[in-house]
Design a protein around this motif. Structure first.
Motif, PDB file in Angstrom:
ATOM      1  N   VAL A  33       4.254 -16.246  58.789  1.00 53.46           N
ATOM      2  CA  VAL A  33       4.885 -15.089  58.143  1.00 53.46           C
ATOM      3  C   VAL A  33       3.879 -14.218  57.385  1.00 53.46           C
ATOM      4  O   VAL A  33       4.245 -13.201  56.815  1.00 53.46           O
ATOM      5  N   ARG A  62       3.521 -20.361  56.286  1.00 47.99           N
ATOM      6  CA  ARG A  62       2.913 -19.209  55.603  1.00 47.99           C
ATOM      7  C   ARG A  62       2.007 -18.438  56.537  1.00 47.99           C
ATOM      8  O   ARG A  62       1.965 -17.208  56.500  1.00 47.99           O
ATOM      9  N   ASP A  63       1.259 -19.154  57.376  1.00 48.48           N
ATOM     10  CA  ASP A  63       0.399 -18.471  58.348  1.00 48.48           C
ATOM     11  C   ASP A  63       1.213 -17.620  59.310  1.00 48.48           C
ATOM     12  O   ASP A  63       0.819 -16.513  59.665  1.00 48.48           O
ATOM     13  N   GLY A  87       2.034 -15.082  54.694  1.00 49.12           N
ATOM     14  CA  GLY A  87       2.090 -15.249  53.230  1.00 49.12           C
ATOM     15  C   GLY A  87       0.982 -16.070  52.811  1.00 49.12           C
ATOM     16  O   GLY A  87       0.527 -16.453  51.897  1.00 49.12           O
ATOM     17  N   VAL A 108       4.255 -26.261  55.484  1.00 49.88           N
ATOM     18  CA  VAL A 108       4.340 -25.080  54.625  1.00 49.88           C
ATOM     19  C   VAL A 108       3.154 -24.153  54.903  1.00 49.88           C
ATOM     20  O   VAL A 108       3.321 -22.938  55.006  1.00 49.88           O
ATOM     21  N   LYS A 109       1.973 -24.721  55.064  1.00 49.73           N
ATOM     22  CA  LYS A 109       0.798 -23.901  55.377  1.00 49.73           C
ATOM     23  C   LYS A 109       0.995 -23.168  56.697  1.00 49.73           C
ATOM     24  O   LYS A 109       0.732 -21.964  56.800  1.00 49.73           O
TER      25      LYS A 109
END
Length: 138
Positions: free
Chosen positions: A136, A133-134, A138, A129-130
Protein backbone atom coordinates in the motif's frame (compact mmCIF):
# COMPACT_ATOMS: atom_id res chain seq x y z
CA UNK A 1 -17.52 -39.55 8.78
CA UNK A 2 -19.54 -41.18 6.00
CA UNK A 3 -16.61 -40.86 3.59
CA UNK A 4 -14.27 -42.41 6.16
CA UNK A 5 -16.60 -45.40 6.50
CA UNK A 6 -17.18 -45.66 2.74
CA UNK A 7 -13.46 -45.78 2.05
CA UNK A 8 -12.64 -47.99 5.04
CA UNK A 9 -10.13 -45.49 6.39
CA UNK A 10 -9.10 -46.98 9.71
CA UNK A 11 -6.16 -44.57 10.06
CA UNK A 12 -8.33 -41.44 10.13
CA UNK A 13 -9.68 -40.09 13.41
CA UNK A 14 -12.48 -37.55 13.56
CA UNK A 15 -12.64 -35.93 16.96
CA UNK A 16 -15.32 -33.75 18.51
CA UNK A 17 -14.37 -30.33 19.87
CA UNK A 18 -11.30 -30.66 22.09
CA UNK A 19 -10.29 -28.43 24.99
CA UNK A 20 -7.23 -26.23 24.52
CA UNK A 21 -5.44 -28.19 27.23
CA UNK A 22 -5.18 -31.11 24.77
CA UNK A 23 -3.82 -29.01 21.87
CA UNK A 24 -0.17 -30.02 22.21
CA UNK A 25 -1.09 -33.71 22.55
CA UNK A 26 -3.29 -33.53 19.46
CA UNK A 27 -0.71 -31.62 17.40
CA UNK A 28 1.96 -34.16 18.34
CA UNK A 29 -0.26 -37.12 17.47
CA UNK A 30 0.18 -36.58 13.73
CA UNK A 31 3.35 -37.54 11.90
CA UNK A 32 3.09 -34.70 9.42
CA UNK A 33 0.89 -31.64 9.07
CA UNK A 34 -0.72 -30.61 5.80
CA UNK A 35 -1.53 -26.94 5.37
CA UNK A 36 -3.37 -25.50 2.38
CA UNK A 37 -3.14 -21.93 1.15
CA UNK A 38 -4.63 -20.51 -2.01
CA UNK A 39 -2.50 -18.30 -4.23
CA UNK A 40 -4.93 -15.40 -3.66
CA UNK A 41 -4.30 -15.56 0.09
CA UNK A 42 -0.53 -15.61 -0.27
CA UNK A 43 0.84 -12.62 1.59
CA UNK A 44 -2.48 -12.04 3.33
CA UNK A 45 -2.87 -15.12 5.48
CA UNK A 46 -0.63 -17.36 7.54
CA UNK A 47 -2.64 -20.32 8.82
CA UNK A 48 -2.10 -20.59 12.60
CA UNK A 49 -1.73 -24.35 12.37
CA UNK A 50 1.69 -23.71 10.80
CA UNK A 51 3.01 -22.52 14.16
CA UNK A 52 1.36 -25.44 15.94
CA UNK A 53 3.07 -27.90 13.59
CA UNK A 54 6.45 -26.29 14.18
CA UNK A 55 5.90 -26.13 17.95
CA UNK A 56 5.05 -29.83 17.91
CA UNK A 57 8.25 -30.48 15.90
CA UNK A 58 6.34 -31.99 13.01
CA UNK A 59 7.21 -31.70 9.33
CA UNK A 60 4.85 -29.60 7.22
CA UNK A 61 3.55 -30.10 3.71
CA UNK A 62 2.24 -26.85 2.30
CA UNK A 63 -0.16 -27.19 -0.60
CA UNK A 64 0.05 -23.71 -2.02
CA UNK A 65 2.30 -21.11 -3.63
CA UNK A 66 6.09 -21.35 -3.33
CA UNK A 67 6.28 -17.58 -3.02
CA UNK A 68 4.51 -17.16 0.35
CA UNK A 69 6.24 -16.73 3.73
CA UNK A 70 5.29 -20.22 4.93
CA UNK A 71 6.86 -21.76 1.83
CA UNK A 72 10.00 -19.70 2.33
CA UNK A 73 10.35 -20.89 5.93
CA UNK A 74 9.69 -24.52 4.97
CA UNK A 75 12.23 -24.38 2.15
CA UNK A 76 14.87 -22.35 4.02
CA UNK A 77 14.82 -24.65 7.05
CA UNK A 78 14.02 -27.92 5.27
CA UNK A 79 10.95 -28.22 7.50
CA UNK A 80 8.90 -30.16 4.96
CA UNK A 81 7.72 -29.79 1.39
CA UNK A 82 5.83 -27.32 -0.77
CA UNK A 83 3.40 -28.77 -3.30
CA UNK A 84 1.53 -26.71 -5.90
CA UNK A 85 -2.26 -26.57 -5.81
CA UNK A 86 -3.99 -29.28 -7.83
CA UNK A 87 -0.93 -31.58 -7.74
CA UNK A 88 -2.68 -34.50 -6.07
CA UNK A 89 -0.26 -37.16 -7.36
CA UNK A 90 2.74 -35.17 -6.14
CA UNK A 91 1.06 -34.69 -2.75
CA UNK A 92 0.31 -38.41 -2.47
CA UNK A 93 3.88 -39.34 -3.41
CA UNK A 94 5.31 -36.84 -0.92
CA UNK A 95 3.21 -38.32 1.88
CA UNK A 96 4.36 -41.82 0.90
CA UNK A 97 7.98 -40.66 0.81
CA UNK A 98 7.75 -39.23 4.34
CA UNK A 99 6.07 -42.40 5.54
CA UNK A 100 8.62 -44.84 4.16
CA UNK A 101 11.85 -42.82 4.14
CA UNK A 102 12.79 -42.15 7.74
CA UNK A 103 15.73 -40.01 6.65
CA UNK A 104 13.35 -37.56 4.95
CA UNK A 105 10.98 -37.42 7.90
CA UNK A 106 13.72 -36.91 10.49
CA UNK A 107 15.45 -34.27 8.36
CA UNK A 108 12.15 -32.37 8.04
CA UNK A 109 11.51 -32.75 11.77
CA UNK A 110 14.93 -31.25 12.46
CA UNK A 111 14.06 -28.40 10.08
CA UNK A 112 10.76 -27.84 11.89
CA UNK A 113 12.57 -27.62 15.22
CA UNK A 114 15.04 -25.08 13.82
CA UNK A 115 12.27 -23.05 12.17
CA UNK A 116 10.26 -23.01 15.42
CA UNK A 117 13.29 -21.61 17.23
CA UNK A 118 13.77 -18.92 14.58
CA UNK A 119 10.18 -17.89 13.84
CA UNK A 120 7.36 -17.16 16.21
CA UNK A 121 3.84 -16.14 15.24
CA UNK A 122 4.81 -12.58 16.19
CA UNK A 123 7.79 -12.68 13.80
CA UNK A 124 5.55 -13.81 10.94
CA UNK A 125 3.00 -11.12 11.82
CA UNK A 126 5.73 -8.47 11.63
CA UNK A 127 6.78 -9.79 8.21
CA UNK A 128 3.14 -9.70 7.04
CA UNK A 129 2.69 -6.10 8.25
CA UNK A 130 5.89 -5.08 6.45
CA UNK A 131 4.65 -6.70 3.23
CA UNK A 132 1.24 -5.06 3.58
CA UNK A 133 2.87 -1.66 4.04
CA UNK A 134 5.05 -2.26 0.99
CA UNK A 135 1.97 -3.08 -1.06
CA UNK A 136 0.00 0.00 0.00
CA UNK A 137 3.03 2.27 -0.03
CA UNK A 138 3.01 3.01 3.72
Amino acid sequence: TAEKIRRGLSNVRILPFQPQTRLREIMESGDIHIITLKEEASGLAVPPKFYGALAAARPVILVGPQTCEIARVIIDYGAGSVIPERAAQQLAQTIIDYRFREDLWFAAQDGAIKAAAAYTAEDMLRLWVKKARDVVGG
